[in-house]
Design a protein around this motif. Sequence first.
Motif, PDB file in Angstrom:
ATOM      1  N   LYS A   1      79.197 -50.694 -37.181  1.00 56.42           N
ATOM      2  CA  LYS A   1      78.727 -50.584 -35.804  1.00 56.42           C
ATOM      3  C   LYS A   1      79.013 -51.885 -35.082  1.00 56.42           C
ATOM      4  O   LYS A   1      79.314 -52.913 -35.705  1.00 56.42           O
ATOM      5  N   SER A   2      78.922 -51.853 -33.798  1.00 53.97           N
ATOM      6  CA  SER A   2      79.108 -53.051 -32.981  1.00 53.97           C
ATOM      7  C   SER A   2      77.753 -53.606 -32.577  1.00 53.97           C
ATOM      8  O   SER A   2      76.905 -52.884 -32.050  1.00 53.97           O
ATOM      9  N   TRP A   3      77.553 -54.906 -32.837  1.00 57.86           N
ATOM     10  CA  TRP A   3      76.314 -55.584 -32.454  1.00 57.86           C
ATOM     11  C   TRP A   3      76.452 -56.306 -31.113  1.00 57.86           C
ATOM     12  O   TRP A   3      75.547 -57.018 -30.697  1.00 57.86           O
ATOM     13  N   ALA A   4      77.578 -56.124 -30.451  1.00 58.68           N
ATOM     14  CA  ALA A   4      77.861 -56.884 -29.233  1.00 58.68           C
ATOM     15  C   ALA A   4      76.828 -56.606 -28.141  1.00 58.68           C
ATOM     16  O   ALA A   4      76.369 -55.470 -27.966  1.00 58.68           O
ATOM     17  N   ILE A   5      76.478 -57.682 -27.432  1.00 59.17           N
ATOM     18  CA  ILE A   5      75.571 -57.593 -26.288  1.00 59.17           C
ATOM     19  C   ILE A   5      76.349 -58.022 -25.050  1.00 59.17           C
ATOM     20  O   ILE A   5      77.031 -59.050 -25.068  1.00 59.17           O
ATOM     21  N   LYS A   6      76.249 -57.258 -24.004  1.00 61.79           N
ATOM     22  CA  LYS A   6      76.952 -57.583 -22.770  1.00 61.79           C
ATOM     23  C   LYS A   6      76.031 -58.341 -21.825  1.00 61.79           C
ATOM     24  O   LYS A   6      74.907 -57.920 -21.566  1.00 61.79           O
ATOM     25  N   VAL A   7      76.524 -59.474 -21.343  1.00 61.97           N
ATOM     26  CA  VAL A   7      75.796 -60.297 -20.374  1.00 61.97           C
ATOM     27  C   VAL A   7      76.719 -60.528 -19.185  1.00 61.97           C
ATOM     28  O   VAL A   7      77.904 -60.829 -19.377  1.00 61.97           O
ATOM     29  N   PRO A   8      76.225 -60.392 -17.964  1.00 66.24           N
ATOM     30  CA  PRO A   8      77.086 -60.578 -16.792  1.00 66.24           C
ATOM     31  C   PRO A   8      77.773 -61.941 -16.788  1.00 66.24           C
ATOM     32  O   PRO A   8      77.222 -62.943 -17.258  1.00 66.24           O
ATOM     33  N   LYS A   9      78.977 -61.971 -16.253  1.00 62.52           N
ATOM     34  CA  LYS A   9      79.762 -63.200 -16.225  1.00 62.52           C
ATOM     35  C   LYS A   9      79.038 -64.309 -15.467  1.00 62.52           C
ATOM     36  O   LYS A   9      79.086 -65.476 -15.862  1.00 62.52           O
ATOM     37  N   LYS A  10      78.347 -63.949 -14.382  1.00 63.25           N
ATOM     38  CA  LYS A  10      77.630 -64.965 -13.601  1.00 63.25           C
ATOM     39  C   LYS A  10      76.497 -65.593 -14.409  1.00 63.25           C
ATOM     40  O   LYS A  10      76.214 -66.789 -14.275  1.00 63.25           O
TER      41      LYS A  10
ATOM     42  N   ASN B   1      77.398 -61.337 -31.048  1.00 60.94           N
ATOM     43  CA  ASN B   1      78.821 -61.009 -31.006  1.00 60.94           C
ATOM     44  C   ASN B   1      79.586 -61.553 -32.209  1.00 60.94           C
ATOM     45  O   ASN B   1      80.714 -61.119 -32.484  1.00 60.94           O
ATOM     46  N   ARG B   2      78.988 -62.507 -32.921  1.00 63.07           N
ATOM     47  CA  ARG B   2      79.642 -63.031 -34.121  1.00 63.07           C
ATOM     48  C   ARG B   2      79.516 -62.079 -35.308  1.00 63.07           C
ATOM     49  O   ARG B   2      80.275 -62.185 -36.271  1.00 63.07           O
ATOM     50  N   ARG B   3      78.569 -61.177 -35.261  1.00 64.37           N
ATOM     51  CA  ARG B   3      78.336 -60.276 -36.387  1.00 64.37           C
ATOM     52  C   ARG B   3      79.497 -59.291 -36.509  1.00 64.37           C
ATOM     53  O   ARG B   3      79.877 -58.642 -35.547  1.00 64.37           O
ATOM     54  N   ALA B   4      80.021 -59.169 -37.714  1.00 61.24           N
ATOM     55  CA  ALA B   4      81.184 -58.305 -37.914  1.00 61.24           C
ATOM     56  C   ALA B   4      80.821 -56.834 -37.817  1.00 61.24           C
ATOM     57  O   ALA B   4      81.593 -56.023 -37.301  1.00 61.24           O
ATOM     58  N   GLY B   5      79.651 -56.468 -38.322  1.00 59.12           N
ATOM     59  CA  GLY B   5      79.239 -55.075 -38.270  1.00 59.12           C
ATOM     60  C   GLY B   5      80.112 -54.166 -39.116  1.00 59.12           C
ATOM     61  O   GLY B   5      80.306 -52.995 -38.789  1.00 59.12           O
ATOM     62  N   THR B   6      80.662 -54.693 -40.227  1.00 57.49           N
ATOM     63  CA  THR B   6      81.573 -53.902 -41.061  1.00 57.49           C
ATOM     64  C   THR B   6      80.918 -53.392 -42.338  1.00 57.49           C
ATOM     65  O   THR B   6      81.577 -52.732 -43.142  1.00 57.49           O
ATOM     66  N   VAL B   7      79.644 -53.680 -42.560  1.00 61.10           N
ATOM     67  CA  VAL B   7      78.971 -53.232 -43.776  1.00 61.10           C
ATOM     68  C   VAL B   7      78.885 -51.702 -43.780  1.00 61.10           C
ATOM     69  O   VAL B   7      78.663 -51.065 -42.758  1.00 61.10           O
ATOM     70  N   SER B   8      79.094 -51.120 -44.967  1.00 62.30           N
ATOM     71  CA  SER B   8      79.094 -49.663 -45.051  1.00 62.30           C
ATOM     72  C   SER B   8      78.704 -49.210 -46.458  1.00 62.30           C
ATOM     73  O   SER B   8      78.971 -49.912 -47.439  1.00 62.30           O
ATOM     74  N   VAL B   9      78.045 -48.064 -46.561  1.00 59.04           N
ATOM     75  CA  VAL B   9      77.666 -47.490 -47.849  1.00 59.04           C
ATOM     76  C   VAL B   9      78.218 -46.069 -47.936  1.00 59.04           C
ATOM     77  O   VAL B   9      78.659 -45.493 -46.939  1.00 59.04           O
ATOM     78  N   LYS B  10      78.184 -45.497 -49.146  1.00 57.81           N
ATOM     79  CA  LYS B  10      78.613 -44.122 -49.350  1.00 57.81           C
ATOM     80  C   LYS B  10      77.403 -43.186 -49.314  1.00 57.81           C
ATOM     81  O   LYS B  10      76.432 -43.393 -50.048  1.00 57.81           O
ATOM     82  N   ASN B  11      77.483 -42.192 -48.474  1.00 56.59           N
ATOM     83  CA  ASN B  11      76.447 -41.182 -48.431  1.00 56.59           C
ATOM     84  C   ASN B  11      76.648 -40.176 -49.561  1.00 56.59           C
ATOM     85  O   ASN B  11      77.607 -40.247 -50.335  1.00 56.59           O
TER      86      ASN B  11
END
Length: 227
Positions: free
Chosen positions: A116-125, A64-74
């Motif tokens: 892209k989003s690198w987020a991983i979802k983990v249950p609150k419990k 979740n700390r990863r920004a995921g903002t890297v981008s290139v031009k196609n």
Amino acid sequence: RPQPLYGRLFIQPHKNKRKKTMAVVDVLNQTGEKIAQTELSDSCFNVDVKPSVLHTVVKMQLANRRAGTVSVKNRSDVKGSTRKLFRQKGTGRARRGDAKSPLLRGGGVAFGPHPKSWAIKVPKKVRRLALKMALSSKLQNESLTVLNGISLDAIKTKAFSSILADLKLDNVLFITPEKDINVELSSRNIPGVKVLRCDGLNVYDILKYRHLVLLQPSIEQIEGRLS
């Protein structure tokens, strides 16, 4: 001895279930003298430690700390003419298209990264359970210290260093019940030391540091949060 997780994270090895009793720890002052004792809730500080659960939550935090903002031009994003560079046959050269081809210098990038989003979802419990396990691992490993409080009259790194010397601790995470500018700013230039407020308590930081120091007022807040 605690086994490292992710290189620098310290975690108590998994043990068989045993009969749980109310944990009683000494309360020290900032000079390292014992002044009282306090009890820690079994439901928060005395649960069975499972490395797999800690691994899942640490992995989530780091992802979740990863920004995921890297981008290139196609190829379609590069500015340039779409004219074919030279005729298809007869030149003895490769069959080139336009100058924006990924094979040419200044052309687009093929199969490059995009936001892209690198987020991983983990249950609150599960997150709550992992926090209990991280706290329990410090208590089981005798790496948890309780202080009645820290009092600094001014922002002074030398004063905070003397407190660490009296407590004989290094590589330590301090948990404070509320914002304390003098403590937070006095400690930030000391290597291997971090001060966190109680509401910022997390699994990764607990496991990252070898010792955990709780200010006594923060224990009630932690137990209230995890109960």
